[in-house]
Design a protein around this motif. Sequence first.
Motif, PDB file in Angstrom:
ATOM      1  N   ILE A  54       0.877  -1.170   0.000  1.00  0.00           N
ATOM      2  CA  ILE A  54       0.000   0.000   0.000  1.00  0.00           C
ATOM      3  C   ILE A  54       0.913   1.218   0.000  1.00  0.00           C
ATOM      4  CG2 ILE A  54      -1.737   1.286   1.286  1.00  0.00           C
ATOM      5  CD1 ILE A  54      -2.622  -1.369   2.502  1.00  0.00           C
ATOM      6  N   VAL A  55       0.586   2.183  -0.820  1.00  0.00           N
ATOM      7  CA  VAL A  55       1.413   3.374  -0.965  1.00  0.00           C
ATOM      8  C   VAL A  55       0.838   4.504  -0.119  1.00  0.00           C
ATOM      9  CG1 VAL A  55       2.334   5.041  -2.622  1.00  0.00           C
ATOM     10  CG2 VAL A  55       2.007   2.668  -3.299  1.00  0.00           C
ATOM     11  N   THR A  56       1.697   5.162   0.652  1.00  0.00           N
ATOM     12  CA  THR A  56       1.301   6.350   1.399  1.00  0.00           C
ATOM     13  C   THR A  56       1.997   7.557   0.778  1.00  0.00           C
ATOM     14  OG1 THR A  56       1.117   5.068   3.424  1.00  0.00           O
ATOM     15  CG2 THR A  56       1.250   7.445   3.667  1.00  0.00           C
ATOM     16  N   VAL A  57       1.207   8.590   0.462  1.00  0.00           N
ATOM     17  CA  VAL A  57       1.756   9.772  -0.205  1.00  0.00           C
ATOM     18  C   VAL A  57       1.330  11.017   0.570  1.00  0.00           C
ATOM     19  CG1 VAL A  57       1.828  11.085  -2.359  1.00  0.00           C
ATOM     20  CG2 VAL A  57       1.596   8.606  -2.430  1.00  0.00           C
ATOM     21  N   TRP A  58       2.290  11.878   0.888  1.00  0.00           N
ATOM     22  CA  TRP A  58       2.016  13.184   1.488  1.00  0.00           C
ATOM     23  C   TRP A  58       2.078  14.204   0.368  1.00  0.00           C
ATOM     24  CZ3 TRP A  58       4.335   9.302   4.020  1.00  0.00           C
ATOM     25  CH2 TRP A  58       3.942   9.058   5.339  1.00  0.00           C
ATOM     26  N   VAL A  59       0.960  14.822   0.072  1.00  0.00           N
ATOM     27  CA  VAL A  59       0.892  15.806  -1.001  1.00  0.00           C
ATOM     28  C   VAL A  59       0.687  17.180  -0.369  1.00  0.00           C
ATOM     29  CG1 VAL A  59      -0.329  16.503  -3.082  1.00  0.00           C
ATOM     30  CG2 VAL A  59      -0.090  14.078  -2.558  1.00  0.00           C
ATOM     31  N   ALA A  69      -1.334   9.389  -8.282  1.00  0.00           N
ATOM     32  CA  ALA A  69      -2.143   8.945  -9.422  1.00  0.00           C
ATOM     33  C   ALA A  69      -1.461   7.801 -10.174  1.00  0.00           C
ATOM     34  CB  ALA A  69      -2.429  10.109 -10.354  1.00  0.00           C
ATOM     35  N   THR A  70      -0.166   7.873 -10.323  1.00  0.00           N
ATOM     36  CA  THR A  70       0.575   6.827 -11.025  1.00  0.00           C
ATOM     37  C   THR A  70       0.473   5.502 -10.278  1.00  0.00           C
ATOM     38  OG1 THR A  70       2.119   8.500 -11.835  1.00  0.00           O
ATOM     39  CG2 THR A  70       2.831   6.206 -11.969  1.00  0.00           C
ATOM     40  N   GLU A  71       0.647   5.549  -8.972  1.00  0.00           N
ATOM     41  CA  GLU A  71       0.564   4.328  -8.170  1.00  0.00           C
ATOM     42  C   GLU A  71      -0.853   3.756  -8.190  1.00  0.00           C
ATOM     43  OE1 GLU A  71       3.132   2.864  -6.859  1.00  0.00           O
ATOM     44  OE2 GLU A  71       4.608   4.437  -7.142  1.00  0.00           O
ATOM     45  N   GLN A  74      -1.801   1.876 -11.277  1.00  0.00           N
ATOM     46  CA  GLN A  74      -1.177   0.548 -11.358  1.00  0.00           C
ATOM     47  C   GLN A  74      -1.915  -0.484 -10.508  1.00  0.00           C
ATOM     48  OE1 GLN A  74       2.936   1.045 -10.336  1.00  0.00           O
ATOM     49  NE2 GLN A  74       3.410   2.170 -12.190  1.00  0.00           N
ATOM     50  N   GLY A  75      -2.994  -0.064  -9.843  1.00  0.00           N
ATOM     51  CA  GLY A  75      -3.802  -1.000  -9.070  1.00  0.00           C
ATOM     52  C   GLY A  75      -3.443  -1.099  -7.602  1.00  0.00           C
ATOM     53  N   LEU A  76      -2.667  -0.158  -7.101  1.00  0.00           N
ATOM     54  CA  LEU A  76      -2.274  -0.181  -5.695  1.00  0.00           C
ATOM     55  C   LEU A  76      -3.161   0.734  -4.866  1.00  0.00           C
ATOM     56  CD1 LEU A  76       1.586   0.003  -6.111  1.00  0.00           C
ATOM     57  CD2 LEU A  76       0.225  -1.998  -5.543  1.00  0.00           C
ATOM     58  N   PRO A  77      -3.527   0.328  -3.658  1.00  0.00           N
ATOM     59  CA  PRO A  77      -4.246   1.232  -2.767  1.00  0.00           C
ATOM     60  C   PRO A  77      -3.317   2.365  -2.330  1.00  0.00           C
ATOM     61  CG  PRO A  77      -4.400  -1.040  -2.007  1.00  0.00           C
ATOM     62  CD  PRO A  77      -3.415  -1.015  -3.113  1.00  0.00           C
ATOM     63  N   VAL A  78      -3.885   3.544  -2.177  1.00  0.00           N
ATOM     64  CA  VAL A  78      -3.099   4.722  -1.825  1.00  0.00           C
ATOM     65  C   VAL A  78      -3.703   5.383  -0.594  1.00  0.00           C
ATOM     66  CG1 VAL A  78      -2.359   7.025  -2.591  1.00  0.00           C
ATOM     67  CG2 VAL A  78      -2.369   5.123  -4.207  1.00  0.00           C
ATOM     68  N   ILE A  79      -2.856   5.649   0.388  1.00  0.00           N
ATOM     69  CA  ILE A  79      -3.247   6.485   1.518  1.00  0.00           C
ATOM     70  C   ILE A  79      -2.751   7.881   1.196  1.00  0.00           C
ATOM     71  CG2 ILE A  79      -2.957   6.937   3.975  1.00  0.00           C
ATOM     72  CD1 ILE A  79      -2.511   3.917   4.333  1.00  0.00           C
ATOM     73  N   LEU A  80      -3.678   8.799   1.087  1.00  0.00           N
ATOM     74  CA  LEU A  80      -3.377  10.169   0.682  1.00  0.00           C
ATOM     75  C   LEU A  80      -3.434  11.066   1.922  1.00  0.00           C
ATOM     76  CD1 LEU A  80      -2.937  12.213  -1.622  1.00  0.00           C
ATOM     77  CD2 LEU A  80      -5.420  12.262  -1.904  1.00  0.00           C
ATOM     78  N   ASN A  81      -2.292  11.616   2.287  1.00  0.00           N
ATOM     79  CA  ASN A  81      -2.204  12.483   3.464  1.00  0.00           C
ATOM     80  C   ASN A  81      -2.073  13.930   2.998  1.00  0.00           C
ATOM     81  OD1 ASN A  81      -1.464  13.867   5.811  1.00  0.00           O
ATOM     82  ND2 ASN A  81      -0.404  12.078   6.631  1.00  0.00           N
ATOM     83  N   LEU A  82      -3.075  14.745   3.328  1.00  0.00           N
ATOM     84  CA  LEU A  82      -3.094  16.145   2.912  1.00  0.00           C
ATOM     85  C   LEU A  82      -2.910  17.093   4.097  1.00  0.00           C
ATOM     86  CD1 LEU A  82      -6.081  15.975   0.414  1.00  0.00           C
ATOM     87  CD2 LEU A  82      -3.639  15.820  -0.082  1.00  0.00           C
ATOM     88  N   SER A  83      -2.294  16.634   5.158  1.00  0.00           N
ATOM     89  CA  SER A  83      -2.167  17.454   6.368  1.00  0.00           C
ATOM     90  C   SER A  83      -1.284  18.677   6.156  1.00  0.00           C
ATOM     91  CB  SER A  83      -1.630  16.603   7.521  1.00  0.00           C
ATOM     92  OG  SER A  83      -0.372  16.061   7.191  1.00  0.00           O
ATOM     93  N   ASP A  84      -0.385  18.654   5.186  1.00  0.00           N
ATOM     94  CA  ASP A  84       0.502  19.787   4.937  1.00  0.00           C
ATOM     95  C   ASP A  84       0.030  20.682   3.797  1.00  0.00           C
ATOM     96  OD1 ASP A  84       2.172  18.931   6.970  1.00  0.00           O
ATOM     97  OD2 ASP A  84       3.454  17.757   5.619  1.00  0.00           O
ATOM     98  N   ALA A  85      -1.104  20.369   3.180  1.00  0.00           N
ATOM     99  CA  ALA A  85      -1.617  21.172   2.058  1.00  0.00           C
ATOM    100  C   ALA A  85      -2.533  22.273   2.583  1.00  0.00           C
ATOM    101  CB  ALA A  85      -2.383  20.278   1.083  1.00  0.00           C
ATOM    102  N   ASN A  86      -2.522  23.417   1.889  1.00  0.00           N
ATOM    103  CA  ASN A  86      -3.446  24.492   2.294  1.00  0.00           C
ATOM    104  C   ASN A  86      -4.849  24.172   1.794  1.00  0.00           C
ATOM    105  OD1 ASN A  86      -3.782  25.461  -0.388  1.00  0.00           O
ATOM    106  ND2 ASN A  86      -1.865  26.626  -0.221  1.00  0.00           N
ATOM    107  N   ASN A  87      -5.845  24.921   2.238  1.00  0.00           N
ATOM    108  CA  ASN A  87      -7.243  24.593   1.947  1.00  0.00           C
ATOM    109  C   ASN A  87      -7.567  24.598   0.461  1.00  0.00           C
ATOM    110  OD1 ASN A  87      -8.005  24.057   4.543  1.00  0.00           O
ATOM    111  ND2 ASN A  87      -8.659  26.150   4.983  1.00  0.00           N
ATOM    112  N   ASP A  88      -7.055  25.576  -0.295  1.00  0.00           N
ATOM    113  CA  ASP A  88      -7.350  25.642  -1.729  1.00  0.00           C
ATOM    114  C   ASP A  88      -6.767  24.443  -2.473  1.00  0.00           C
ATOM    115  OD1 ASP A  88      -8.747  27.996  -1.434  1.00  0.00           O
ATOM    116  OD2 ASP A  88      -6.993  29.279  -1.853  1.00  0.00           O
ATOM    117  N   ASP A  89      -5.507  24.120  -2.175  1.00  0.00           N
ATOM    118  CA  ASP A  89      -4.888  22.956  -2.819  1.00  0.00           C
ATOM    119  C   ASP A  89      -5.556  21.662  -2.367  1.00  0.00           C
ATOM    120  OD1 ASP A  89      -3.054  24.252  -4.433  1.00  0.00           O
ATOM    121  OD2 ASP A  89      -1.491  24.276  -2.898  1.00  0.00           O
TER     122      ASP A  89
END
Length: 137
Positions: A54-59, A69-71, A74-89
């Motif tokens: 499982i892939v974890t990505v901090w965006v 998106a690339t991962e 390819q059929g892999l589950p992704v944990i998407l962490n947006l804790s460092d992104a501002n509200n608009d992004d």
Amino acid sequence: MGIFERITAKATPYEEDGEYEAYDHYSDDSYYEEDDSQLAPVHSIPSVPEVARIVTVWVTDFKGVKDFATEYRQGLPVILNLSDANNDDRKRIVDFALGLVFGLEGAFSRISEDVFLLTPHSVKLDSMGTDEPHNFG
């Protein structure tokens, strides 16, 4: 005696002279019985899970969407962490992730305020611990 005669004499089978028993003597089933007490039972090997990682990505901004998106494609589950992104992004990234998941017929789950789980259609998401399924959205 020449060399050819010596080779021929050694290559010919021995005559039955009583020392050797005929093959037919051992052809009954009792000769081939195996001692099952020393055989180990056959165990099946557990099947390998379809997903090995499982892939974890901090965006932090919209430029980082290609990382997950690339991962995901390819059929892999992704944990998407947006804790460092501002509200608009964060809004743009979530919209992009929702479109990606919808287009590939997967599932989009909210784990917390800033963390999301993107699971491809080939991965089934189970929840345990209660009688009712959790609603991550």
